[in-house]
Design a protein around this motif. Structure first.
Motif, short mmCIF file in Angstrom:
data_model
loop_
_atom_site.label_atom_id
_atom_site.label_comp_id
_atom_site.label_asym_id
_atom_site.label_seq_id
_atom_site.Cartn_x
_atom_site.Cartn_y
_atom_site.Cartn_z
N ARG A 192 -19.07 0.33 5.68
CA ARG A 192 -18.71 0.67 7.00
C ARG A 192 -17.37 1.64 7.12
O ARG A 192 -16.84 2.04 6.45
CB ARG A 192 -17.80 -0.93 6.67
N GLU A 193 -17.39 1.47 8.54
CA GLU A 193 -16.31 2.77 8.91
C GLU A 193 -15.31 2.39 8.70
O GLU A 193 -14.26 0.87 9.70
CB GLU A 193 -16.75 3.20 10.63
N ALA A 194 -14.69 2.58 8.33
CA ALA A 194 -12.93 2.51 7.37
C ALA A 194 -12.07 2.98 8.16
O ALA A 194 -11.99 3.85 8.71
CB ALA A 194 -12.93 2.00 6.38
N ASN A 195 -10.40 3.07 8.42
CA ASN A 195 -9.56 3.64 9.11
C ASN A 195 -8.76 3.70 7.61
O ASN A 195 -8.27 3.27 7.23
CB ASN A 195 -9.09 2.96 9.68
N TYR A 196 -7.86 5.34 8.31
CA TYR A 196 -6.48 5.05 7.59
C TYR A 196 -5.75 5.34 8.32
O TYR A 196 -5.98 6.94 8.85
CB TYR A 196 -6.85 6.86 6.54
N LEU A 197 -4.84 5.24 8.33
CA LEU A 197 -3.41 5.39 9.57
C LEU A 197 -2.32 5.46 8.68
O LEU A 197 -1.69 5.21 7.39
CB LEU A 197 -3.37 4.07 10.12
N PRO A 198 -2.24 6.84 8.61
CA PRO A 198 -0.59 7.39 7.71
C PRO A 198 0.50 6.57 8.43
O PRO A 198 0.72 6.30 9.07
CB PRO A 198 0.43 8.55 8.10
N ASP A 199 1.16 6.28 6.72
CA ASP A 199 2.90 5.16 7.33
C ASP A 199 3.57 5.65 6.97
O ASP A 199 4.31 4.68 6.59
CB ASP A 199 2.19 3.68 7.03
N SER A 200 3.74 6.23 5.60
CA SER A 200 5.01 6.89 4.48
C SER A 200 5.13 5.58 4.01
O SER A 200 6.57 5.74 3.59
CB SER A 200 5.94 7.60 5.89
N SER A 201 4.19 5.21 3.46
CA SER A 201 4.37 3.56 2.33
C SER A 201 4.61 4.54 0.80
O SER A 201 5.15 3.49 0.85
CB SER A 201 3.29 3.05 2.32
N TYR A 202 4.70 5.66 0.88
CA TYR A 202 4.54 6.57 -0.43
C TYR A 202 6.42 6.42 -0.66
O TYR A 202 6.72 6.27 -1.45
CB TYR A 202 4.07 7.74 -0.66
N ILE A 203 7.16 6.00 0.87
CA ILE A 203 8.23 6.51 0.03
C ILE A 203 9.52 4.83 0.18
O ILE A 203 10.35 4.46 -0.28
CB ILE A 203 9.07 7.09 1.48
N TRP A 204 8.84 4.34 1.48
CA TRP A 204 9.40 2.61 2.03
C TRP A 204 8.86 2.06 0.57
O TRP A 204 9.69 0.97 0.53
CB TRP A 204 9.34 2.38 3.04
N ASP A 205 7.72 2.09 0.10
CA ASP A 205 6.71 0.72 -0.69
C ASP A 205 7.23 0.66 -2.28
O ASP A 205 7.05 -0.03 -3.27
CB ASP A 205 5.50 0.89 -1.06
N GLU A 206 8.35 1.94 -2.31
CA GLU A 206 9.02 1.79 -3.50
C GLU A 206 10.50 1.44 -3.67
O GLU A 206 10.48 1.17 -4.93
CB GLU A 206 9.00 3.76 -4.02
N SER A 207 10.78 0.53 -2.69
CA SER A 207 11.81 0.61 -3.43
C SER A 207 11.45 -0.96 -3.78
O SER A 207 10.67 -1.91 -3.70
CB SER A 207 12.20 0.37 -0.97
N GLU A 208 12.64 -1.48 -4.28
CA GLU A 208 12.63 -2.80 -5.57
C GLU A 208 12.71 -4.08 -4.59
O GLU A 208 12.31 -4.84 -5.23
CB GLU A 208 13.94 -3.02 -6.16
N TYR A 209 13.48 -3.79 -3.24
CA TYR A 209 13.49 -4.95 -2.15
C TYR A 209 12.49 -4.32 -1.25
O TYR A 209 12.93 -4.10 -0.50
CB TYR A 209 15.05 -5.00 -2.32
N ASN A 210 11.02 -4.90 -1.43
CA ASN A 210 10.54 -5.48 -0.16
C ASN A 210 10.78 -6.20 1.00
O ASN A 210 11.94 -7.21 1.11
CB ASN A 210 9.33 -5.80 -1.08
N GLU A 211 9.88 -5.62 2.19
CA GLU A 211 10.39 -6.81 3.13
C GLU A 211 9.99 -7.76 3.53
O GLU A 211 9.06 -7.92 2.42
CB GLU A 211 10.43 -5.78 4.58
N GLU A 212 10.27 -8.16 3.28
CA GLU A 212 9.60 -10.17 3.30
C GLU A 212 8.16 -9.96 4.10
O GLU A 212 7.54 -10.48 3.01
CB GLU A 212 9.85 -11.71 4.68
N PRO A 213 8.23 -9.45 4.77
CA PRO A 213 6.43 -9.43 5.11
C PRO A 213 5.53 -8.26 4.33
O PRO A 213 3.93 -9.21 3.86
CB PRO A 213 6.26 -8.78 7.13
N ILE A 214 6.20 -8.52 3.53
CA ILE A 214 5.72 -7.67 2.82
C ILE A 214 5.45 -8.85 1.19
O ILE A 214 4.22 -7.31 0.79
CB ILE A 214 6.85 -5.78 1.78
#
Length: 244
Positions: free
Chosen positions: A137-159
């Motif tokens: 299938r055709e998949a998508n990649y949208l850069p979101d800087s998650s390599y920065i904010w997903d490293e946090s020990e305290y994730n946002e509730e939806p995450i």
């Protein structure tokens, strides 16, 4: 085609001063909804996470004896919090529908919270999306800087819903019987994921079970955005090392 209940929810959320108490009561009964109508359960998640209430208008709670007050923003946030708490049960009751749901919810959340406000002048969201082939299938990649904010020990509730999803995906590697569910979830990823966050998390999970994932992720591992994207550059290296 959306059913009447789903359309009603969309209309309700867009009404000025809509009754948040209605959503609260609906969410309280969610575990009685998804066994019989998982599509409506999904619609509740999508409707609630498509809107963010900012009103600080006072609301009443408590009893006539013990009067307490809140605000519309706090009441609405509690609805989102309750959905996050319900998600692990929804996921195990209906993995496919719950995965579709969290993919759409977090696409919306991450775009709103981590991408839109950081776009350079003149750059449109659609201009940032890279296409690649995954599972035919055709998949998508949208850069979101998650390599920065997903490293946090305290994730946002939806995450936290993604935390549960990838924990569940890791569990699916334990037997061949469960592998068929894993394949169906990867198909959902290939057609529904937009933000790079999901691809990053997939690689992290896959590195723990390379024998299961290596044959399933070959197309993925040679895709240009996965190989060069800031969100996945480190994680693809760790996965290839584990697979080798």
């Amino acid at each position: 085609t959306k059913n009447k209940k789903s359309l009603y929810l969309e209309i309700l959320i867009n009404e000025e001063n809509f009754p948040i108490r209605y959503l609260d009561r609906l969410i309280d009964d969610l575990n009685n909804i998804w066994p019989y109508d998982p599509s409506f359960a999904s619609a509740i998640y999508l409707a609630v996470f498509s809107h963010y209430e900012t009103s600080e208008e006072k609301t009443n709670m408590g009893t006539p004896v013990l009067r307490l007050s809140s605000t519309r923003r706090q009441d609405y946030h509690m609805c989102q919090y309750q959905l996050v708490q319900h998600y692990p049960h929804f996921l195990r009751a209906n993995p496919q529908k719950a995965t579709e749901t969290v993919v759409v919810c977090l696409n919306m959340f991450i775009i709103a919270q981590h991408i839109i406000g950081y776009l350079k002048e003149g750059v449109k969201l659609e201009d940032m999306i890279e296409k690649f082939v995954f599972r035919g299938r055709e998949a998508n990649y949208l850069p979101d800087s998650s390599y920065i904010w997903d490293e946090s020990e305290y994730n946002e509730e939806p995450i936290q819903m993604a935390d549960e999803l990838f924990k569940f995906i890791a569990e699916l590697t334990s037997s061949e019987e469960k592998n068929s569910i894993l394949d169906s979830l990867l198909d959902i990823f290939s057609s529904g994921v937009l933000v790079a966050f999901f691809w990053r998390r997939l690689l992290v999970t896959a590195a723990s079970s390379p024998a299961i994932f290596a044959p399933r992720l070959f197309e993925f591992c040679i895709a240009r955005p996965i190989l060069v994207g800031d969100e996945t550059l480190r994680e693809i290296g760790l996965f290839l090392e584990a697979s080798a």
